[in-house]
Design a protein around this motif. Structure first.
Motif, PDB file in Angstrom:
ATOM      1  N   UNK A 439       0.821  -1.207   0.000  1.00 23.71           N
ATOM      2  CA  UNK A 439       0.000   0.000   0.000  1.00 23.71           C
ATOM      3  C   UNK A 439       0.857   1.259   0.000  1.00 23.71           C
ATOM      4  N   UNK A 440       2.082   1.142   0.469  1.00 20.48           N
ATOM      5  CA  UNK A 440       2.962   2.320   0.508  1.00 20.48           C
ATOM      6  C   UNK A 440       3.257   2.845  -0.896  1.00 20.48           C
ATOM      7  N   UNK A 441       3.140   1.960  -1.883  1.00 22.78           N
ATOM      8  CA  UNK A 441       3.353   2.388  -3.266  1.00 22.78           C
ATOM      9  C   UNK A 441       2.329   3.431  -3.696  1.00 22.78           C
ATOM     10  N   UNK A 442       1.236   3.569  -2.930  1.00 13.78           N
ATOM     11  CA  UNK A 442       0.200   4.545  -3.267  1.00 13.78           C
ATOM     12  C   UNK A 442       0.676   5.979  -3.073  1.00 13.78           C
ATOM     13  N   UNK A 443       1.781   6.186  -2.390  1.00 16.30           N
ATOM     14  CA  UNK A 443       2.258   7.559  -2.219  1.00 16.30           C
ATOM     15  C   UNK A 443       2.777   8.114  -3.539  1.00 16.30           C
ATOM     16  N   UNK A 461      12.580   3.370   7.009  1.00 20.75           N
ATOM     17  CA  UNK A 461      12.271   4.562   7.792  1.00 20.75           C
ATOM     18  C   UNK A 461      10.893   4.478   8.435  1.00 20.75           C
ATOM     19  N   UNK A 462       9.932   3.872   7.744  1.00 18.48           N
ATOM     20  CA  UNK A 462       8.568   3.761   8.263  1.00 18.48           C
ATOM     21  C   UNK A 462       8.434   2.707   9.355  1.00 18.48           C
ATOM     22  N   UNK A 463       9.443   1.863   9.503  1.00 19.57           N
ATOM     23  CA  UNK A 463       9.369   0.817  10.525  1.00 19.57           C
ATOM     24  C   UNK A 463       8.626  -0.423  10.078  1.00 19.57           C
ATOM     25  N   UNK A 558      -1.096  16.188  13.459  1.00 17.61           N
ATOM     26  CA  UNK A 558      -0.806  15.360  14.631  1.00 17.61           C
ATOM     27  C   UNK A 558      -0.602  13.904  14.258  1.00 17.61           C
ATOM     28  N   UNK A 559      -1.366  13.423  13.292  1.00 16.39           N
ATOM     29  CA  UNK A 559      -1.300  12.000  12.941  1.00 16.39           C
ATOM     30  C   UNK A 559      -0.362  11.695  11.784  1.00 16.39           C
ATOM     31  N   UNK A 560       0.099  12.712  11.096  1.00 18.43           N
ATOM     32  CA  UNK A 560       0.858  12.503   9.871  1.00 18.43           C
ATOM     33  C   UNK A 560       2.201  11.833  10.152  1.00 18.43           C
ATOM     34  N   UNK A 561       2.475  10.745   9.407  1.00 16.16           N
ATOM     35  CA  UNK A 561       3.755  10.024   9.514  1.00 16.16           C
ATOM     36  C   UNK A 561       4.666  10.330   8.326  1.00 16.16           C
ATOM     37  N   UNK A 609      11.770  12.249  12.796  1.00 14.76           N
ATOM     38  CA  UNK A 609      12.094  12.260  11.372  1.00 14.76           C
ATOM     39  C   UNK A 609      13.234  11.277  11.082  1.00 14.76           C
ATOM     40  N   UNK A 610      12.972  10.398  10.102  1.00 12.49           N
ATOM     41  CA  UNK A 610      13.962   9.373   9.763  1.00 12.49           C
ATOM     42  C   UNK A 610      14.430   9.463   8.317  1.00 12.49           C
TER      43      UNK A 610
END
Length: 885
Positions: A439-443, A461-463, A558-561, A609-610
């Protein structure tokens, strides 16, 4: 998706409790209690994920679990940041000054822990009210319906319309040949490809062919439904027993014999013996359609006797690993998307079926081709969308309306339900960690070529990456990517000269469904609209900057990763003023190619931030207090206006990738390393560093860079001759090095003979500068796939020393001053690409038959004494591209 969030949090909590127990103090019990509650919820999640589409209450509970898991993860990160800050403070004076602030911070975190613990407990209690544990089997069909579905799936497949068999004639001939060839051995044929490519359609038409019916004594078609069979195949023999019962029923039905009454009560051994007895002296063909599990063949292979009767077994699968798991001796056939002409023919047949010639009206052709292009050669999508459009008004306005709403149509239109269902099967089969990665490919935008290295660093970086002993996180991430490719979820769009994935993408139709899932789960949202204020619990945001004013609300921040900005208007700039301490849980900030010039000082407040990508921006200076970004893993400032790094860079304890110079090796070898940058003292103390590219060779750096024993890539520029032996001494200590680049100062010689034991795993080597002779150790690099020599001005025969290396790429620019290059038979057995550039005295190239057997691309550029074509060029039968300049 919620099970993934919980698993990640539990993994983090376990690590925290084991490794950081001494730092937790009074909070240890709080975190332990939260961990136990999440573990109890996890047992319900798998079933809840399966049932949520049919129950709004279950759907709401799953969403609450995901949200509370994210809150726990944020609190863990915030708590560890607080502890690390406390540990870094030195001196009584500083401690006393910050004491009130520390007490307030601790009270705030303690209060937050209490609230989260109560929320976790409440969500856990809610699951008991839904009684998830009391009705685990509700999501499954009963055994009778499963028996019917399995037994009749093959029969239902026979009703595929002939219109759907377009562009498959060659595949059909190959399959017929493999089934009927004169080979007495039992042979397994695997048909592999992503869902919707037509695997079942192809096999159905061949299986029902009268030639096949006459050729074999008996046959059976068994479909393996993912929603039932796969889970049981992994956990017990129940699924295998159902497969065998279905097979026996097929055999008995073909002979018009009554099925034994006690078939339902037979166990695996009894069922297996019945199948073996039946097939013992028969030539049989068995189809196992849509196989998901690698375990399947190992559990059932014993029931298929290898009786020297030319029997055949056909697998269809979406997973390459399943296809190759059957072992040697079979056929693995990778089904490819339809060619453009075949895709167009199929679309017209389905859309304009009532036209005698199936011809597209001229006015609609442009719109129709857009639909075909969207389907990217996928027959299922072409047939479904063609069927949808045949019922629409034949006007450009109507077709544009459907095209613009294709995301919605795929998710909500019943006529496209089959497409959605096929893709959801693939998605649901993914383990939780691969769902996040996919799903990360959706960015990224539709059709955007996603670079492998970038994607891998982002996942880390996202863990998303679960640690494996003895492997770097990036290596585990590479395995994840390979698995997604093997599962046909991600497509390779470009490989490097060694055949390794360079860029990839997601099929357009699958990508649209992934976007729908992602937005529904608030996992990732893309915004490409007018001026607006974005609010809501969004974890990842891709913003397409068109110069409009986009405000990011407080609830969103607040929620943004992760925050990605894609520059779509070259005339407008982008302000980073919105990125402030409100984004305190932000892990990824990607501004590549965005026209921004300054970085606000508040950036250093993003303690989590990573990943910071400022590549190809106009940024000139990084914040002086950048050392406050204690979790930063990747810093990319290639092709930006940054000329000097702040000293705090060397105080980033988790930095893994420092990318400084233009990455233009492929396009302009002559400028490689010219923009090297000085790095601050102490960079050699960052033990986690894996990429250091590209840095100016200063004496202290050259001497101490060997401390980075885990370094995978090192690019050094402006090396002095006298510093060569010192660099060699450092390189010998970097045993994990995979890529090395060294460039000498102008008019200085590269002196690298002191390297007695080169890195044994080295894959890519670039040497730019005068060489008196090739380094003696070059011929011993058994894993070297890429070699580039620039400005070497060697007179010795270069090829003699390197011809046996497993090179896929060889580039020589101003590297050789001899008159002859002679490629002898058997030399360079794996070379794919050869660049000969500005070899000023070269006048003869000879290629013997048997040399360069795999060469695909050859570039001969500005070799002005070369008056004739290479002798023996006709022997290069694999050559695809030949560039002469």
């Amino acid at each position: 998706m919620a099970d993934g969030a919980v698993n990640f949090v539990l993994d983090k909590l376990t690590t925290l409790l084991l490794q950081k127990a001494s730092l937790l103090g009074d909070a240890y019990g709080e975190f332990e209690e939260i961990k136990l509650e999440l573990e109890s919820m996890r047992s319900f999640l798998k079933d809840a994920e399966r049932r949520k589409e049919r129950s709004e209450s279950v759907q709401a509970w799953v969403r609450q679990v995901r949200e509370v898991a994210n809150q726990v993860e944020d609190t863990v990160d915030e708590f560890m940041h607080y502890k690390d800050t406390q540990r870094d403070k030195k001196g009584l004076k500083e401690f006393v000054i910050s004491l009130p602030k520390n007490i307030a911070a601790r009270q705030k975190i303690s209060s937050k822990l209490q609230k989260i613990k109560a929320t976790v407990h409440e969500v856990s209690e809610r699951s008991k009210r839904y009684a998830f544990d009391g009705n685990i089997d509700e999501g499954r069909s009963n055994n009778a319906s499963i028996d019917w579905w399995w037994q009749h799936q093959g029969e239902l497949s026979n009703f595929i319309e002939e219109d759907e068999i377009v562009g498959m004639e060659e595949n059909r001939r190959n399959l017929l040949k493999w089934l009927t060839e004169d080979d007495p051995r039992r042979t397994i044929i695997s048909i592999v490809g992503m869902g919707g490519l037509g695997k079942t359609t192809l096999v159905t038409k061949v299986y029902s062919d009268h030639t096949i019916k006459k050729h074999f004594d008996c046959s059976a078609w068994i479909s393996v439904p993912q929603s039932y069979g796969v889970e049981e195949l992994r956990e017990s023999m129940i699924g295998v027993e159902e497969l065998l019962r279905s097979m026996i029923k097929e055999f008995f039905k073909a002979e018009q014999v009554m099925v034994p009454n006690n078939l339902r009560s037979m166990n695996y051994r009894q069922l297996g013996e019945m199948v073996i007895d039946y097939l013992h002296q028969k030539r049989y063909v068995i189809v196992l359609d849509d196989v998901w599990s690698i375990d399947l063949w190992s559990r059932i292979r014993g029931v298929f006797p290898d009786n020297n009767c030319s029997s055949r077994i056909i697998f269809t699968t979406r997973n390459v690993n399943v296809a190759i798991s059957v072992g040697p001796g079979g056929h693995v056939h990778r089904l490819e998307p339809l060619r453009e002409t075949d895709a167009w023919t199929l679309f017209c047949k389905k859309t304009f079926w009532n036209d005698p010639g199936h011809s597209c009206p001229k006015a609609l052709e442009k719109s129709a081709r857009l639909f075909v292009e969207k389907c990217e050669g996928l027959p299922l999508a072409i047939v479904a969308i063609g069927g949808l459009m045949c019922s629409r008004n034949k006007t450009v306005v109507e077709w544009k309306k459907v095209y613009d709403s294709l995301n919605w149509q795929l998710s909500n239109n019943p006529m496209l339900e089959r497409v959605k269902g096929i893709f959801m099967l693939s998605f649901n089969d993914l383990p939780f960690y691969l769902k996040h990665c996919f799903l990360y490919c959706c960015v990224f935008r539709d059709g955007y070529p996603i670079k492998r290295k970038k994607l891998v660093r982002l996942w880390v970086a996202e863990g998303f990456i679960i640690e494996r002993k003895g492997m770097a996180m990036e290596e585990v991430a590479e395995d994840y990517l390979t698995e997604l490719i093997f599962r046909s979820m991600i497509q390779v769009t470009e490989t490097n000269d060694a055949g390794r994935v360079k860029t990839c993408t997601v099929h357009d139709v699958m990508g649209k469904l992934a976007v729908t899932i992602s937005e529904k789960e608030k996992f990732c949202v893309s915004y490409d609209g007018p001026e607006a204020t974005l609010e809501g619990k969004i974890q990842r945001l891709s913003l397409y900057n068109r110069g409009v004013n986009i405000r990011l609300g407080r609830t969103l921040s607040h929620d943004l990763r992760s925050f990605f900005v894609f520059q779509t208007d070259v005339c407008c700039s982008f302000s980073l003023s919105a990125v402030s301490s409100n984004f305190k849980f932000l892990r990824v900030l990607d501004l590549q190619e965005v026209l921004t010039e300054t970085i606000p000082g508040a950036l250093v407040n993003l303690f989590n931030l990573r990943y910071l990508n400022l590549r190809e921006t106009k940024v000139k200076e990084l914040p002086k207090s950048i050392e406050r970004l204690k979790n930063l893993q990747t810093l990319d400032v290639r092709n930006s206006n940054v000329k000097r790094l702040p000293t705090g860079i060397s105080k980033l304890p988790k930095l893994r990738h420092l990318l400084l110079c233009p990455d233009n090796f492929r396009n302009s070898e002559s400028s490689y390393f010219l923009c090297g940058m000085q790095v601050p003292a102490g960079i050699w103390n960052i033990k986690s560093l894996q990429t250091l590219s590209c840095v100016e060779a200063e004496e202290e750096l050259i001497q101490k860079v060997g401390n980075l024993t885990d370094l995978k890539r090192l690019d050094v520029t402006k090396l002095r001759t006298v510093d060569g032996p010192m660099l060699c001494n450092s390189i010998q200590r970097m045993t994990s090095l995979l890529r090395l680049g060294v460039m000498a100062r102008t008019d200085e010689e590269l002196q690298l003979e002191a390297l007695l034991v080169p890195p044994s795993f080295l894959q890519k080597l670039t040497l730019v500068g005068k060489l008196s002779r090739l380094p003696h150790w070059l011929g011993s690099l058994a894993n070297l796939t890429h070699l580039y020599l620039g400005s070497s001005r060697l007179e010795e025969d270069i090829l003699l020393s390197i011809h046996a290396l497993p090179l896929a790429f060889l580039g020589l620019k101003q590297a050789y001053e001899g008159r002859l290059l002679h490629f002898k038979a058997g030399w360079f057995p794996k070379l794919n690409k050869l660049n000969l550039i500005e070899l000023i005295r070269l006048d003869t190239v000879i290629i013997e038959e048997g040399a360069l057997p795999r060469i695909r691309e050859m570039y001969i550029i500005r070799c002005q004494q070369l008056k004739l074509l290479p002798q023996g060029i006709e022997h290069l039968t694999s050559l695809q591209k030949w560039h002469l300049e």
